[in-house]
Design a protein around this motif. Structure first.
Motif, PDB file in Angstrom:
ATOM      1  N   ALA A 125      32.775  73.672  30.099  1.00 13.37           N
ATOM      2  CA  ALA A 125      33.434  74.974  30.068  1.00 13.37           C
ATOM      3  C   ALA A 125      32.409  76.101  29.980  1.00 13.37           C
ATOM      4  N   SER A 126      31.322  75.878  29.254  1.00 13.38           N
ATOM      5  CA  SER A 126      30.298  76.930  29.137  1.00 13.38           C
ATOM      6  C   SER A 126      29.655  77.206  30.488  1.00 13.38           C
ATOM      7  N   LEU A 127      29.456  76.160  31.274  1.00 13.93           N
ATOM      8  CA  LEU A 127      28.896  76.347  32.616  1.00 13.93           C
ATOM      9  C   LEU A 127      29.896  77.065  33.518  1.00 13.93           C
ATOM     10  N   TYR A 133      36.353  76.352  23.986  1.00  9.47           N
ATOM     11  CA  TYR A 133      35.275  77.210  24.466  1.00  9.47           C
ATOM     12  C   TYR A 133      35.841  78.493  25.066  1.00  9.47           C
ATOM     13  N   PHE A 134      36.807  78.356  25.972  1.00  8.26           N
ATOM     14  CA  PHE A 134      37.381  79.541  26.617  1.00  8.26           C
ATOM     15  C   PHE A 134      38.099  80.436  25.608  1.00  8.26           C
ATOM     16  N   ASP A 135      38.831  79.841  24.677  1.00 10.52           N
ATOM     17  CA  ASP A 135      39.520  80.639  23.661  1.00 10.52           C
ATOM     18  C   ASP A 135      38.520  81.387  22.775  1.00 10.52           C
ATOM     19  N   PHE A 136      37.424  80.742  22.444  1.00 16.36           N
ATOM     20  CA  PHE A 136      36.384  81.373  21.630  1.00 16.36           C
ATOM     21  C   PHE A 136      35.736  82.526  22.396  1.00 16.36           C
ATOM     22  N   MET A 137      35.364  82.287  23.618  1.00 13.14           N
ATOM     23  CA  MET A 137      34.692  83.320  24.409  1.00 13.14           C
ATOM     24  C   MET A 137      35.626  84.481  24.751  1.00 13.14           C
ATOM     25  N   ASN A 138      36.903  84.197  24.877  1.00 13.32           N
ATOM     26  CA  ASN A 138      37.881  85.251  25.185  1.00 13.32           C
ATOM     27  C   ASN A 138      38.489  85.855  23.922  1.00 13.32           C
TER      28      ASN A 138
END
Length: 141
Positions: free
Chosen positions: A59-61, A120-125
């Motif tokens: 997800a980070s990539l 990952y996406f929830d954290f970054m968003n």
């Protein structure tokens, strides 16, 4: 499928390396709080946790829009991420990563992979303050 392990593996690109290193640091914060658990080794080897790591790193990539041209480049990136994260926890990050990737299609792995990507996406968003799924798994919540 992964016969390329017999040849010299070249690491990921600079951008991928930077992204994976930062991502491993996020996961490391969770693992620091889990290493004292008596079941740490067993849970580290579980299908769910292995899938979670793959999902979170992948997800980070994706989030960073780093294109991967093939399975070999994907493996190299996953290996780099696992080495950054688990060098002190497993005897061989190559074997751990290879074994993890071969678990794709198993229910526990797939659920972990989806959870890792979602975290990952929830954290970054900024939908969550911190990814806590690993902490919950290791602490039995």
């Amino acid at each position: 499928m992964f016969g390329f392990l017999k040849k010299k593996v070249i690491g990921p690109s600079g951008q991928a390396r930077d992204t994976l290193s930062r991502t491993a640091q996020i996961l490391e914060l969770n693992l620091m709080l889990c290493r004292s658990q008596p079941s740490y080794g067993a849970k580290l080897s579980s299908d769910f946790v292995r899938g979670y790591f793959i999902g979170f790193l992948d997800a980070s990539l994706q989030y960073s829009k780093i294109p991967l041209k093939d399975d070999e480049e994907f493996f190299v990136c996953m290996l780099y991420g696992h080495e950054s994260l688990l060098a002190k926890d497993v005897s061989s990050t190559v074997e751990y990563t290879r074994s993890s990737i071969h678990l794709q299609g198993l229910e526990g792995f797939d659920k972990g992979q989806a959870a890792g990507g979602r975290d990952y996406f929830d954290f970054m968003n900024e939908k969550i303050r911190s990814p806590t799924t690993l902490f919950e798994v290791f602490h039995g919540k």
